[in-house]
Every structure is written in structure tokens, then in C-alpha cells.
Design a protein around this motif. Structure first.
Motif, PDB file in Angstrom:
ATOM      1  N   ARG A   1     -14.467 -28.772  -8.248  1.00 36.97           N
ATOM      2  CA  ARG A   1     -15.197 -28.729  -9.631  1.00 36.97           C
ATOM      3  C   ARG A   1     -14.433 -30.065 -10.415  1.00 36.97           C
ATOM      4  O   ARG A   1     -14.906 -30.853 -11.037  1.00 36.97           O
ATOM      5  CB  ARG A   1     -14.935 -27.627 -10.525  1.00 36.97           C
ATOM      6  N   GLN A   2     -13.166 -29.863 -10.255  1.00 33.61           N
ATOM      7  CA  GLN A   2     -12.255 -31.151 -10.732  1.00 33.61           C
ATOM      8  C   GLN A   2     -12.726 -32.574 -10.592  1.00 33.61           C
ATOM      9  O   GLN A   2     -12.665 -33.530 -10.953  1.00 33.61           O
ATOM     10  CB  GLN A   2     -10.840 -30.734 -10.799  1.00 33.61           C
TER      11      GLN A   2
ATOM     12  N   THR B   1     -15.695 -33.336  -9.433  1.00 34.93           N
ATOM     13  CA  THR B   1     -16.992 -33.913  -9.696  1.00 34.93           C
ATOM     14  C   THR B   1     -17.106 -33.974 -11.263  1.00 34.93           C
ATOM     15  O   THR B   1     -16.524 -33.487 -11.961  1.00 34.93           O
ATOM     16  CB  THR B   1     -18.280 -32.850  -9.338  1.00 34.93           C
ATOM     17  N   ALA B   2     -17.869 -34.936 -11.625  1.00 37.71           N
ATOM     18  CA  ALA B   2     -17.964 -35.376 -13.048  1.00 37.71           C
ATOM     19  C   ALA B   2     -19.243 -34.829 -13.432  1.00 37.71           C
ATOM     20  O   ALA B   2     -20.073 -34.512 -12.933  1.00 37.71           O
ATOM     21  CB  ALA B   2     -18.323 -36.984 -13.213  1.00 37.71           C
ATOM     22  N   LYS B   3     -19.299 -34.342 -14.904  1.00 33.01           N
ATOM     23  CA  LYS B   3     -20.460 -33.517 -15.450  1.00 33.01           C
ATOM     24  C   LYS B   3     -21.556 -34.805 -15.723  1.00 33.01           C
ATOM     25  O   LYS B   3     -21.122 -36.029 -15.968  1.00 33.01           O
ATOM     26  CB  LYS B   3     -19.981 -33.242 -16.848  1.00 33.01           C
TER      27      LYS B   3
ATOM     28  N   THR C   1     -26.293 -30.712 -19.645  1.00 33.77           N
ATOM     29  CA  THR C   1     -25.051 -31.182 -19.125  1.00 33.77           C
ATOM     30  C   THR C   1     -24.697 -30.076 -18.228  1.00 33.77           C
ATOM     31  O   THR C   1     -24.469 -29.043 -18.512  1.00 33.77           O
ATOM     32  CB  THR C   1     -24.148 -31.468 -20.269  1.00 33.77           C
TER      33      THR C   1
ATOM     34  N   TRP D   1     -22.631 -29.593 -13.806  1.00 34.59           N
ATOM     35  CA  TRP D   1     -22.211 -30.123 -12.706  1.00 34.59           C
ATOM     36  C   TRP D   1     -23.259 -30.350 -11.474  1.00 34.59           C
ATOM     37  O   TRP D   1     -24.083 -29.291 -11.159  1.00 34.59           O
ATOM     38  CB  TRP D   1     -21.120 -29.470 -11.749  1.00 34.59           C
TER      39      TRP D   1
ATOM     40  N   ARG E   1     -25.125 -30.153  -7.849  1.00 31.52           N
ATOM     41  CA  ARG E   1     -24.918 -29.266  -6.897  1.00 31.52           C
ATOM     42  C   ARG E   1     -26.064 -29.253  -6.023  1.00 31.52           C
ATOM     43  O   ARG E   1     -27.309 -29.606  -6.420  1.00 31.52           O
ATOM     44  CB  ARG E   1     -24.655 -27.936  -7.090  1.00 31.52           C
TER      45      ARG E   1
ATOM     46  N   LEU F   1     -28.355 -28.209 -11.331  1.00 29.82           N
ATOM     47  CA  LEU F   1     -27.280 -28.288 -12.325  1.00 29.82           C
ATOM     48  C   LEU F   1     -26.453 -27.207 -12.664  1.00 29.82           C
ATOM     49  O   LEU F   1     -27.296 -26.325 -12.982  1.00 29.82           O
ATOM     50  CB  LEU F   1     -27.883 -29.263 -13.536  1.00 29.82           C
TER      51      LEU F   1
END
Length: 99
Positions: free
Chosen positions: A13-14, A16-18, A81, A83, A85, A92
């Protein structure tokens, strides 16, 4: 060093950007309960982008975000907004909604 599943998920998760997308709701929100008993909601929008033609995108929200997602109605335009997937199609995850 052995990493547990939770640590691996946090690390991914860290990395990948939102992202933020907008579009019209094509499938009304549905409330779903996970195997662990958490509340989540899903819905589908027709996402629009400058770089590609419109495409269906599933939005997934958990806990408080799920309540906000459930207030949306089919046909409305929203901005979301979260992540990006892949799970049975584009989605999202961890979505926050702006009407």
C-alpha cells in the motif's frame, strides 16, 4: 527476515500512489459484509480519462467510507480517490467520495 501477510500488505500500500477518478454511477451501491464481519460497500462508475476511453471501474469503500458511498445514487457524477487494484476487473479500493 520473514514478513507476515499484514506487513506485506502495508508495504504494498505504501508503494502505490492514490489516484483520483471521476465518472457517472452505472451500478447502484451495494452493502457487503466481509468474512471478518467488517462492513464495506461497492458500486460501479463509468470512469473517464484524458488518456483512454471510458471504462467500468468498481469502487470499494470500508467502514465510514462505505456509509458515504451508500448515499450515492445511480446516474450521479462523483469523484473518487483511492488505491488502484485488480480483482475480477479494475477497482479502486479504500475509496473516499466527493460528490
Amino acid at each position: 527476515m520473514v514478513m507476515t501477510g499484514i506487513n506485506v500488505m502495508k508495504q504494498k500500500r505504501q508503494q502505490t500512489a492514490k489516484i483520483t477518478v471521476s465518472g457517472a454511477i452505472t451500478k447502484a451501491p451495494q452493502r457487503v459484509r466481509t468474512a471478518t464481519g467488517k462492513v464495506m460497500a461497492t458500486m460501479t462508475i463509468q470512469a473517464e480519462s484524458e488518456r483512454r476511453s471510458p471504462y467500468p471501474l468498481t469502487l470499494v469503500a470500508y467502514e465510514g467510507g462505505a456509509l458515504t458511498l451508500m448515499t450515492c445514487e445511480k446516474g450521479n457524477r462523483i469523484t473518487a480517490t483511492g488505491w488502484a487494484r485488480w480483482y475480477n476487473g479494475y477497482q479502486l479500493s479504500g475509496v473516499t467520495i466527493t460528490h
